[in-house]
Design an enzyme around this catalytic site. Structure first.
Site, PDB file in Angstrom:
ATOM      1  N   ARG A  82     -14.853 -22.499  32.039  1.00  0.00           N
ATOM      2  CA  ARG A  82     -14.912 -21.334  32.933  1.00  0.00           C
ATOM      3  C   ARG A  82     -14.919 -21.726  34.401  1.00  0.00           C
ATOM      4  O   ARG A  82     -14.541 -20.949  35.262  1.00  0.00           O
ATOM      5  CB  ARG A  82     -16.167 -20.501  32.633  1.00  0.00           C
ATOM      6  CG  ARG A  82     -16.172 -19.843  31.269  1.00  0.00           C
ATOM      7  CD  ARG A  82     -15.268 -18.625  31.257  1.00  0.00           C
ATOM      8  NE  ARG A  82     -15.137 -18.088  29.910  1.00  0.00           N
ATOM      9  CZ  ARG A  82     -15.958 -17.197  29.384  1.00  0.00           C
ATOM     10  NH1 ARG A  82     -16.962 -16.733  30.087  1.00  0.00           N
ATOM     11  NH2 ARG A  82     -15.767 -16.759  28.152  1.00  0.00           N
ATOM     12  N   ASP A 130     -21.243  -2.922  34.897  1.00  0.00           N
ATOM     13  CA  ASP A 130     -21.116  -4.332  34.537  1.00  0.00           C
ATOM     14  C   ASP A 130     -21.782  -5.153  35.628  1.00  0.00           C
ATOM     15  O   ASP A 130     -21.982  -4.681  36.747  1.00  0.00           O
ATOM     16  CB  ASP A 130     -19.639  -4.731  34.404  1.00  0.00           C
ATOM     17  CG  ASP A 130     -19.465  -5.990  33.554  1.00  0.00           C
ATOM     18  OD1 ASP A 130     -19.272  -5.845  32.335  1.00  0.00           O
ATOM     19  OD2 ASP A 130     -19.544  -7.095  34.104  1.00  0.00           O
TER      20      ASP A 130
END
Lengths: 131, 278
Positions: free
Chosen positions: B34, B141
């Site tokens: 990531r 979110d």
């Protein structure tokens, strides 16, 4: 369960075929719509449950094939899925109106094809590991 | 090569502090994969070098990017199918019988790139019992980047291939260049807002349905318990909570009971807990 893959590209038939075999299908193949109609006619009553159909092919294209299949009452049980690079909205609408149940746009991942099978209820629950 | 122990520990602590997501040892590959794009963007030779600089300079913007990169966002339309079938066949019809205002409120608590809230709205439109009803949808979110994507509602061809029936695609999307965009009518029904589940919730009223799927798995037990307790306070007493297939309330917050809904299950606040909201 058997599936018919109709695509003039041998590479594409192999890719789709591999995914379908992993999902538990036996495979029939045809290189254009007319050949696919001949394959279906040769099966008698033992029809494939699914046909994955390319749009642009020589001799007979996928849309014509789908229209022809839908004219035959005895082929009504076959689930038809377009698998094509044709991605315009009106194309999708036309295919659905002609009798396609689903529409998968190339390029796609193996997961995407498996998810379409799931939507169509064609995924054996024993082969459900696609999360 | 994978990320070194020191760098992993730093990232682990940073992510834990900012999001309460616990990166267990063994998740080095995840952190590495990531963070590689961020390291490259910053001109570092590898992730270790990037993290080493981050740990000395503590640049807030870069730290936020790291936390965002590690907040998972794998998602597809109508993910897992069954919860959406349960919404259409069980949950929405039940709410339609008991709500007099012809309005229901839904919260998608980890909406990622938007597939979930949009899938819920499409499901509501396919529910005959809700015909003519207003669905008030809040989608939140942790990741600002994800919220921005969700708000735009633009998806690649690959993304619309994931789990979206072709009939739904042509009905709710329009072509945009090589990709697709959610119909403005649907997008206008969603309110997007940033929200960190581990902090106290802002004032947002009560919801009839809450989707909190595949997010609790990233938190430790105490945080899970705290989140579920606070979710109870913003869920209508007869409301419905959806968790991910691998998540449950049992042994975490026993004020909930699991109720079958079609091939799926939903969580509801136990009858005896409904009156004594803490």
């Amino acid at each position: 369960m058997r599936a018919l893959i109709v695509d003039d590209s041998r590479a594409m038939r192999r890719i789709v075929g591999r995914i379908l075999v992993d999902a538990g299908f036996e495979i029939l193949e045809a290189g254009d719509g007319q050949e696919a109609l001949d394959v279906l006619a040769a099966q008698g009553g033992d029809l494939p449950v699914l046909a994955c159909v390319d749009w642009n092919m020589p001799v007979m294209d996928g849309l014509t094939f789908i229209t022809q299949v839908r004219k035959q009452v005895e082929w009504r049980s076959i689930t038809l899925m377009m698998v094509t690079t044709e991605s315009e909205q009106d194309r999708i609408v036309r295919a659905l109106a002609a009798g396609a149940h689903e529409y998968l746009i190339k390029p796609f991942t193996g997961d995407a094809l498996v998810e379409k099978l799931d939507l169509l209820g064609l995924l054996p629950t024993t082969v459900g590991d696609h999360s | 090569m994978t990320i070194g122990h020191e760098a992993f520990t730093f990232v682990r602590e940073l992510v834990r502090a900012e999001s309460a997501i616990v990166l267990e040892p063994g998740k080095e590959y995840l952190v590495e994969s990531r963070l590689v794009p961020l390291a490259r963007q910053g001109g570092h030779k590898d992730v270790d070098a990037f993290v080493a600089e981050l740990s000395t300079r503590r640049n807030p913007a870069a730290m936020r990017l790291v936390v965002e990169a590690l907040t998972t966002n794998e998602t597809s339309w109508f993910r897992d199918t069954d919860p959406f079938t349960a919404l259409r066949q069980t949950v929405f019809p039940a709410l339609a019988k008991t709500r007099s205002k012809r309005e229901i409120r839904v919260w998608a608590a980890a909406c990622s790139s938007g597939q979930e809230p949009y899938s819920i709205l499409m499901t509501a439109q396919d529910t005959p019992e809700l015909s003519g009803w207003k669905v008030d949808m809040l989608a939140t979110d942790l990741s600002l980047e994800m919220l921005e994507r969700a708000r735009k509602g633009e998806y690649s061809q690959l993304e619309v291939n994931r789990g979206l029936p072709a009939t739904t695609l042509v009905r709710h999307f329009e072509r945009l260049g090589l990709g697709w965009r959610i119909s403005p009518a649907l997008a206008a029904q969603v309110q997007f807002r940033q929200l960190n589940l581990m902090r106290p919730f802002p004032a947002m009223g009560k919801f009839d349905v809450i989707f909190l799927r595949n997010v609790l798995i990233y938190f430790d037990l105490a945080t899970k318990r705290d989140i579920l307790r606070r979710v109870r306070q913003v869920l209508a007493p007869d409301g419905h909570l959806f968790l991910g297939a691998a998540e449950m309330t049992m042994g975490v917050d026993d004020a909930w009971e699991r109720v079958p809904a079609g091939r799926s299950s939903v969580y509801r606040i136990r009858e005896e807990q409904r009156t004594c909201v803490p």
